[in-house]
Design an enzyme around this catalytic site. Structure first.
Site, PDB file in Angstrom:
ATOM      1  N   LYS A  21      -7.934 -15.918  -7.827  1.00 18.15           N
ATOM      2  CA  LYS A  21      -7.789 -14.747  -6.644  1.00 18.15           C
ATOM      3  C   LYS A  21      -8.581 -13.551  -7.541  1.00 18.15           C
ATOM      4  CE  LYS A  21      -4.634 -11.551  -5.380  1.00 18.15           C
ATOM      5  NZ  LYS A  21      -3.104 -11.670  -6.008  1.00 18.15           N
ATOM      6  N   ARG A  68      10.907  -1.662  -6.740  1.00 21.75           N
ATOM      7  CA  ARG A  68      10.890  -1.047  -6.097  1.00 21.75           C
ATOM      8  C   ARG A  68      11.700  -0.282  -5.742  1.00 21.75           C
ATOM      9  NH1 ARG A  68       4.908  -2.351  -5.463  1.00 21.75           N
ATOM     10  NH2 ARG A  68       5.516  -3.948  -5.260  1.00 21.75           N
ATOM     11  N   HIS A  90       3.186   1.562 -11.786  1.00 17.03           N
ATOM     12  CA  HIS A  90       2.816   0.948 -13.182  1.00 17.03           C
ATOM     13  C   HIS A  90       2.973   1.788 -14.398  1.00 17.03           C
ATOM     14  CE1 HIS A  90       0.442  -2.410 -10.944  1.00 17.03           C
ATOM     15  NE2 HIS A  90       1.544  -2.582 -10.884  1.00 17.03           N
ATOM     16  N   SER A 137      -0.617  -1.582  -5.757  1.00 17.20           N
ATOM     17  CA  SER A 137      -1.933  -2.058  -6.280  1.00 17.20           C
ATOM     18  C   SER A 137      -2.849  -2.650  -4.296  1.00 17.20           C
ATOM     19  CB  SER A 137      -2.445  -2.655  -6.864  1.00 17.20           C
ATOM     20  OG  SER A 137      -1.783  -2.757  -8.709  1.00 17.20           O
TER      21      SER A 137
END
Ligand code: PNS
Length: 162
Positions: free
Chosen positions: A41, A90, A17, A127
């Site tokens: 969440k 990515r 990040h 993450s």
């Protein structure tokens, strides 16, 4: 003045990040890292914790600040009069996930999404993977700033002792 929003869950903020934020800061006068709250969440880190960790991580980057938002991302951009979102890519998997969101955001609010390639060193870093590896006792020091690594280890150790 050009401003872009880097949105995400950042639970927690990784060096991947950080790399994208650095690249974005080189392209825009101001970059707002917006921690998006998902009420459905429950993350490992609370929103205030995430913000504090990111603020410490990015304190050396001029023009970078941190904010929070709950709801549609485009509503945040409208409220702040910002027209650009920056996302890191990515892999092709990210591309397939991000393109529909970028197109939807453009339809909803005429917002542009700019994709920046992540550094290959972080192409496998997320993450969720970092949390999983840390929970199972793996070494995730290469993927996090030291203070975030410390906070993650404290969380994982706390969870284990419950
Ligand atoms: O780090 P993440 O979890 O991949 O970030 C995804 C995030 C939070 C940027 C995305 O889910 C989002 O923009 N959520 C806000 C709600 C919203 O606007 N949904 C419609 C997207 S087209």
């Amino acid at each position: 003045m050009t401003t872009a929003v880097c949105p995400g869950s950042f639970d927690p903020f990784t060096l991947g990040h950080r790399y994208v934020v650095e690249r974005a800061a080189a392209c825009f006068d101001e970059v707002v890292i917006t921690v998006v709250v998902n009420p459905n969440k429950r993350g490992m880190f609370g929103i205030d914790e995430r913000i504090a960790l990111i603020e410490e991580d990015c304190a050396d980057l001029p023009g970078v600040r941190v904010d929070r938002w709950e709801g549609l991302l485009v509503d945040y951009l409208k409220q702040e009069s910002i027209r650009t979102i920056v996302k890191g890519l990515r892999s092709a998997v990210d591309f397939d996930y991000e393109v529909p969101m970028a197109q939807m955001n453009r339809d909803l609010a005429d917002v542009e999404t700019v994709f920046l390639l992540t550094d290959p060193r972080f192409a496998h870093v997320s993450s969720s993977l970092v949390k999983e590896v840390a929970k199972l006792g793996g070494d995730v020091t290469p993927f996090l700033s030291p203070h975030i690594h410390k906070a993650l280890v404290a969380k994982v150790t706390g969870e284990r002792s419950v």
